[in-house]
Each structure stands twice: as structure tokens, then as C-alpha cells.
Scaffold this motif. Structure first.
Motif, PDB file in Angstrom:
ATOM      1  N   ALA A  57       0.829  -1.205   0.000  1.00  0.00           N
ATOM      2  CA  ALA A  57       0.000   0.000   0.000  1.00  0.00           C
ATOM      3  C   ALA A  57       0.862   1.254   0.000  1.00  0.00           C
ATOM      4  CB  ALA A  57      -0.932  -0.005   1.214  1.00  0.00           C
ATOM      5  N   PHE A  58       1.929   1.249   0.766  1.00  0.00           N
ATOM      6  CA  PHE A  58       2.831   2.401   0.828  1.00  0.00           C
ATOM      7  C   PHE A  58       3.420   2.693  -0.554  1.00  0.00           C
ATOM      8  CE2 PHE A  58       6.822   4.556   1.872  1.00  0.00           C
ATOM      9  CZ  PHE A  58       6.414   5.467   2.831  1.00  0.00           C
ATOM     10  N   LEU A  59       3.836   1.662  -1.259  1.00  0.00           N
ATOM     11  CA  LEU A  59       4.439   1.850  -2.573  1.00  0.00           C
ATOM     12  C   LEU A  59       3.400   2.228  -3.626  1.00  0.00           C
ATOM     13  CD1 LEU A  59       7.008  -1.073  -2.553  1.00  0.00           C
ATOM     14  CD2 LEU A  59       7.439   1.360  -2.214  1.00  0.00           C
ATOM     15  N   ILE A  60       2.191   1.713  -3.510  1.00  0.00           N
ATOM     16  CA  ILE A  60       1.126   2.150  -4.419  1.00  0.00           C
ATOM     17  C   ILE A  60       0.880   3.642  -4.239  1.00  0.00           C
ATOM     18  CG2 ILE A  60      -1.348   1.976  -4.907  1.00  0.00           C
ATOM     19  CD1 ILE A  60      -1.139  -1.013  -4.324  1.00  0.00           C
ATOM     20  N   GLY A  61       0.880   4.098  -2.978  1.00  0.00           N
ATOM     21  CA  GLY A  61       0.751   5.532  -2.727  1.00  0.00           C
ATOM     22  C   GLY A  61       1.846   6.322  -3.426  1.00  0.00           C
ATOM     23  N   GLY A  62       3.050   5.757  -3.466  1.00  0.00           N
ATOM     24  CA  GLY A  62       4.155   6.429  -4.139  1.00  0.00           C
ATOM     25  C   GLY A  62       3.992   6.521  -5.634  1.00  0.00           C
ATOM     26  N   ALA A  63       3.082   5.724  -6.213  1.00  0.00           N
ATOM     27  CA  ALA A  63       2.839   5.757  -7.659  1.00  0.00           C
ATOM     28  C   ALA A  63       1.615   6.584  -8.036  1.00  0.00           C
ATOM     29  CB  ALA A  63       2.668   4.326  -8.182  1.00  0.00           C
ATOM     30  N   LEU A  64       0.914   7.157  -7.052  1.00  0.00           N
ATOM     31  CA  LEU A  64      -0.354   7.824  -7.346  1.00  0.00           C
ATOM     32  C   LEU A  64      -0.212   9.206  -7.969  1.00  0.00           C
ATOM     33  CD1 LEU A  64      -2.621   6.966  -4.265  1.00  0.00           C
ATOM     34  CD2 LEU A  64      -2.737   6.037  -6.581  1.00  0.00           C
ATOM     35  N   LEU A  65       0.692  10.033  -7.458  1.00  0.00           N
ATOM     36  CA  LEU A  65       0.686  11.448  -7.838  1.00  0.00           C
ATOM     37  C   LEU A  65       1.925  11.984  -8.547  1.00  0.00           C
ATOM     38  CD1 LEU A  65      -1.069  13.334  -4.888  1.00  0.00           C
ATOM     39  CD2 LEU A  65      -1.974  12.750  -7.133  1.00  0.00           C
ATOM     40  N   LEU A 228      16.521  -3.795 -10.835  1.00  0.00           N
ATOM     41  CA  LEU A 228      17.709  -3.815  -9.988  1.00  0.00           C
ATOM     42  C   LEU A 228      17.341  -3.901  -8.513  1.00  0.00           C
ATOM     43  CD1 LEU A 228      20.771  -3.255  -9.355  1.00  0.00           C
ATOM     44  CD2 LEU A 228      20.176  -0.819  -9.468  1.00  0.00           C
ATOM     45  N   ALA A 229      16.360  -3.111  -8.090  1.00  0.00           N
ATOM     46  CA  ALA A 229      16.085  -2.932  -6.663  1.00  0.00           C
ATOM     47  C   ALA A 229      15.115  -3.948  -6.077  1.00  0.00           C
ATOM     48  CB  ALA A 229      15.546  -1.517  -6.427  1.00  0.00           C
ATOM     49  N   LEU A 230      14.366  -4.667  -6.899  1.00  0.00           N
ATOM     50  CA  LEU A 230      13.298  -5.518  -6.366  1.00  0.00           C
ATOM     51  C   LEU A 230      13.771  -6.615  -5.418  1.00  0.00           C
ATOM     52  CD1 LEU A 230      10.557  -5.836  -9.120  1.00  0.00           C
ATOM     53  CD2 LEU A 230      10.225  -5.314  -6.695  1.00  0.00           C
ATOM     54  N   MET A 351       9.642   8.378 -14.438  1.00  0.00           N
ATOM     55  CA  MET A 351      10.525   7.379 -13.830  1.00  0.00           C
ATOM     56  C   MET A 351       9.971   6.903 -12.499  1.00  0.00           C
ATOM     57  SD  MET A 351      14.242   9.130 -14.548  1.00  0.00           S
ATOM     58  CE  MET A 351      15.022   8.028 -13.369  1.00  0.00           C
ATOM     59  N   SER A 352       9.478   7.839 -11.699  1.00  0.00           N
ATOM     60  CA  SER A 352       8.951   7.480 -10.377  1.00  0.00           C
ATOM     61  C   SER A 352       7.741   6.569 -10.515  1.00  0.00           C
ATOM     62  CB  SER A 352       8.586   8.745  -9.603  1.00  0.00           C
ATOM     63  OG  SER A 352       8.094   8.429  -8.329  1.00  0.00           O
ATOM     64  N   MET A 353       6.855   6.877 -11.458  1.00  0.00           N
ATOM     65  CA  MET A 353       5.667   6.037 -11.652  1.00  0.00           C
ATOM     66  C   MET A 353       6.050   4.629 -12.086  1.00  0.00           C
ATOM     67  SD  MET A 353       2.704   8.500 -13.252  1.00  0.00           S
ATOM     68  CE  MET A 353       3.731   9.442 -14.380  1.00  0.00           C
ATOM     69  N   ILE A 354       7.003   4.539 -13.009  1.00  0.00           N
ATOM     70  CA  ILE A 354       7.453   3.218 -13.455  1.00  0.00           C
ATOM     71  C   ILE A 354       8.070   2.448 -12.287  1.00  0.00           C
ATOM     72  CG2 ILE A 354       9.151   2.030 -14.896  1.00  0.00           C
ATOM     73  CD1 ILE A 354       8.679   4.200 -17.019  1.00  0.00           C
ATOM     74  N   SER A 355       8.895   3.126 -11.496  1.00  0.00           N
ATOM     75  CA  SER A 355       9.562   2.461 -10.382  1.00  0.00           C
ATOM     76  C   SER A 355       8.568   2.021  -9.312  1.00  0.00           C
ATOM     77  CB  SER A 355      10.610   3.391  -9.764  1.00  0.00           C
ATOM     78  OG  SER A 355      11.661   3.636 -10.670  1.00  0.00           O
ATOM     79  N   MET A 356       7.694   2.932  -8.889  1.00  0.00           N
ATOM     80  CA  MET A 356       6.768   2.610  -7.808  1.00  0.00           C
ATOM     81  C   MET A 356       5.781   1.522  -8.225  1.00  0.00           C
ATOM     82  SD  MET A 356       7.717   4.294  -5.192  1.00  0.00           S
ATOM     83  CE  MET A 356       9.396   4.198  -5.822  1.00  0.00           C
ATOM     84  N   ALA A 357       5.282   1.612  -9.461  1.00  0.00           N
ATOM     85  CA  ALA A 357       4.382   0.565  -9.940  1.00  0.00           C
ATOM     86  C   ALA A 357       5.119  -0.767 -10.036  1.00  0.00           C
ATOM     87  CB  ALA A 357       3.805   0.951 -11.300  1.00  0.00           C
ATOM     88  N   GLY A 358       6.375  -0.722 -10.496  1.00  0.00           N
ATOM     89  CA  GLY A 358       7.171  -1.949 -10.569  1.00  0.00           C
ATOM     90  C   GLY A 358       7.425  -2.552  -9.207  1.00  0.00           C
TER      91      GLY A 358
END
Length: 419
Positions: A57-65, A228-230, A351-358
Motif C-alpha cells: 500500500a505504501f508503494l502504491i501511494g508512491g505511484a499515485l501522484l 535492480l532494486a526488487l 521514472m517514479s511512476m514506473i519504479s513505484m508501480a514496478g
């Protein structure tokens, strides 16, 4: 408007230090909470399987805005957008005292995750604009060392907190850190774009995003970052369950097991900061692929053959983390500069959206594979992600390095002709 800096000095590091304090607060809001999730699930009378859902949930929030914060900062300036984001995150942490169910807690975790939208899409875009390329990579690597104290200290602090105070008090501490960052940014953050008073129509934003996401090289370069980070993100999300519930370690032992893992990540970032001016930009990312794949192969072997798999898991993740430290700052710079079809805020937001969604999709995949296959499934999936990163990363790093080598070669030819 702030001009670019060629050199790093204490004076122009004050802004990155204030930014990294906010980054630290946001990250520790994730890492410090994970050890407390078993206490949270007990308080709300739900199953422990809810534990990784908090991070998802925290990471989904990071992909919202990021889609909004990036272009908005291109238009009205980086400074007002980031200051608003820090104030918002501070309030969201304090709101933890109002939740009384696991559903409300998870919803609030999503709202807290929105704080991530202001770090990459706004803060790091401003950082990259404030320094020249090699200096920007060095500052990013040095900042990462400070930010990485969050996952290093977070598990230990979270475990210690459970012994001394209710789990909610941790969010009060996080809110205090965020408020200090707000003061620092207000005093020291430069403005790196020329603010515009024109309206920001959604149609214009949509066209910019279509251009950016239609740029195949950018998308592939940006995908390298979550790949890389997953493995490390999956470790952060699931290690409380892997080590405490499955392998019967105490919460303090669990926290101590994080030290070599994140110590490896810090060592990799320090190494990158040292060699950024000595090696061709990108070489460290290629070198880092060896400990990444080798470390996770060690982890798989240990899980399959050892009666004490936790030590092999920690050893393998530590090697992997060192390789990630060598690569991350370079990959971020390469992806950000791989496209010139929109403002840097829009590109950074993409980039942030791709990363957070990933991250969100990858961690959920980790959860499903772990439930089906246990420790073995977690280790094998981590290795698969690293192999996918190597296959894609070798190509994208090679292209970026060739682009940077070409101007130097042309300059050498001109010097030779003039001589």
C-alpha cells in the motif's frame, strides 16, 4: 533561479542534506514499521499475512501522484511543490493515532506513501539540475548513504520501539524528522526552474506523458531501476516473516541480520562516490552486475542445501546490495537524461511512476510466490529479477556510455586536426 555547480562544497550541500532528511523520514516510515507489523496485526486481530500488504500500500501511494507533482513543479517551480509535500507527509504520519482497524491503517499507509511522489519527481529533479553530471552522480551516491540509514536503522529501531513504547509512537518520531526537513528545505532549497503563471491544462500534460512513455529507450532505461532494486525491496517486505516466523529468530536478531545487507549497499554507494570521477560513467554499473547475480545465486544455493539458510540469505543479499550501490546512481542519471521530450519534472515523474508501480507489482509477486513456495520461491524469484536486470541493463548502459564517449572522441579528433 539556481545555476549549476561544478564542484561540491559544504555550502551547496546544505540543500541535499535537507532533502535527504525528508527522504530518510519517508523511507523510515516504511522500514521502521515493518518489524512492528506483527504487533499491528495482533492489535487489529487479523492474520500475519497482512504484514507485507502495508508495504505494498505504501508503494502504491508512491505511484499515485508523480504524474501531477512533476509537471506541476515544471510550471510553478520545484520549491513550492516540495515544501507542500513535506508538510503533507508530516500530517499524514500524525494521523496514525486516529486509525482503529487494519483497513483504515492500510488506507493511511497508502496516503503516507504519497510522500514518495515528492522525492523523485520533484526533489531529485531539482538536485540533478543543481549539479553537473559527474557531481550529480556523486551527490546522489552520497545522499543514498544517508538515506540508507533508514533501512539499516529502521528494523533495529522498530524492534527496540516495541520493547519500550506502543508502535504508534514511531510515527510521532517520523513526523518530527519530517518537520525538521521542512524547516531546512524552506531555508536552503534553491529554485532551479523559471516559474510560470500560465495554467497547466491536463491535455498538455497528457501529450507530454504520451511522448515520454512512447520513447522506448527511456522506458527500458527506467525499467532497469525496479528490476535492480526488487530483490532488496522484497527482502525488506518479507524478511520479518522469513526470519522471525519461519526461522524462529527474535526481533532483535532479525534487526541485526539487516546490518550486513544494508552495510553492503552503503559500501557500494561509497565506492561509486569515489570512482565517479575516475571511471567512465556507467562502468561501475557493469562491474556491479557480477556481485548482484553472484550474491543471489549464493542465496539460492544456501536455501536449497543448508540447514541454516538465514546466513546464506544474508550473505547473498549483502553481495547483491553492494552491486546495487555501484549501479543505482548511474542508472538514475542515465534514465533521466535518456529523453528530452518534456521537462525534467515530467521525465522524473515518469521514472517514479514506473519504479513505484514496478515495486508494488514485484512485491505482490514476491508475496504470492512466497506463500506458494516459501523460502525457495523467494530466493529463486530474486535471482530471476536480477537476471532480467542484467539482460536489459547491459544494453541500456552500453548505449548511454557510447553516447558520452562519442563527443570526447570527436573533440580528440578536432584537437588532432588542429595540431
Amino acid at each position: 533561479m539556481q545555476s549549476k555547480h561544478a564542484k561540491l562544497t559544504w555550502a551547496n550541500l546544505l540543500f541535499p542534506l535537507a532533502l535527504v532528511l525528508f527522504e530518510f523520514a519517508v523511507y523510515i516510515c516504511n522500514d521502521m514499521v515493518q518489524p512492528a507489523m506483527l504487533a499491528v496485526t495482533r492489535e487489529f486481530l487479523v492474520d500475519a499475512s497482512w504484514a507485507p500488504t502495508s508495504m505494498t500500500a505504501f508503494l502504491i501511494g508512491g505511484a499515485l501522484l508523480p504524474w501531477l507533482t512533476g509537471p506541476l513543479s515544471d510550471r510553478i517551480g520545484r520549491r513550492p511543490v516540495l515544501l507542500f509535500g513535506v508538510a503533507y507527509f508530516t500530517i499524514a504520519c500524525l494521523a496514525t493515532y486516529l486509525v482503529s482497524s487494519i483497513e483504515a491503517f492500510i488506507a493511511l499507509r497508502l496516503l503516507q506513501g504519497v510522500g514518495l511522489c515528492f522525492i523523485n519527481a520533484v526533489g531529485y529533479a531539482s538536485l540533478q539540475e543543481s549539479f553537473e553530471e559527474s557531481a550529480a552522480v556523486r551527490v546522489t551516491a552520497l545522499m543514498a548513504n544517508v538515506a540508507l540509514i533508514a533501512p539499516l536503522v529502521g528494523p533495529l529501531a522498530g524492534a527496540a520501539l516495541l520493547e519500550l513504547a506502543p508502535w504508534r509512537s514511531g510515527f510521532l518520531f517520523i513526523a518530527g524528522l519530517s518537520f525538521l526537513a521542512l524547516i531546512g528545505l524552506y531555508l536552503r532549497m534553491p529554485e532551479t526552474v523559471e516559474p510560470s503563471h500560465e495554467k497547466l491544462p491536463l491535455s498538455s500534460m497528457g501529450r507530454d506523458y504520451l511522448k515520454v512513455f512512447g520513447h522506448s529507450r527511456f522506458v527500458l532505461a527506467a525499467l532497469c531501476i525496479p528490476l535492480l532494486a526488487l530483490p532488496l525491496m522484497g527482502w525488506i517486505a518479507l524478511s520479518p516473516v522469513l526470519l522471525v516466523r519461519d526461522l524462529h529468530m527474535s526481533t532483535v536478531e532479525y534487526g541485526l541480520m539487516q546490518l550486513p545487507v544494508f552495510g553492503g549497499l552503503i559500501a557500494g554507494n561509497l565506492a561509486l562516490a569515489v570512482i565517479a570521477d575516475r571511471w567512465p560513467l556507467g562502468r561501475s554499473a557493469l562491474v556491479g552486475m557480477w556481485p548482484i547475480v553472484g550474491g543471489l545465486a549464493v542465496m539460492v544455493g544456501g536455501v536449497l542445501t543448508s540447514s541454516a539458510p538465514q546466513y546464506w540469505m544474508v550473505a547473498g543479499m549483502s553481495l547483491m546490495a553492494f552491486g546495487e550501490g555501484l549501479a543505482f546512481g548511474v542508472l538514475y542519471r542515465f534514465a533521466l537524461m535518456s529523453c528530452d521530450l518534456a521537462g525534467r519534472g515530467t521525465i522524473s515523474a515518469s521514472m517514479s511512476m514506473i519504479s513505484m508501480a514496478g515495486y508494488a507489482v514485484g512485491i505482490e509477486l514476491f508475496r504470492q510466490v512466497y506463500q506458494a513456495s516459501g523460502l525457495t520461491g523467494f530466493a529463486v524469484l530474486s535471482l530471476c529479477f536480477s537476471l532480467a536486470y542484467v539482460l536489459l541493463g547491459r544494453k541500456m548502459v552500453g548505449v548511454a556510455m557510447a553516447e558520452r564517449a562519442a563527443p570526447a572522441e570527436r573533440q580528440g579528433e578536432l584537437v588532432g586536426q588542429s595540431a
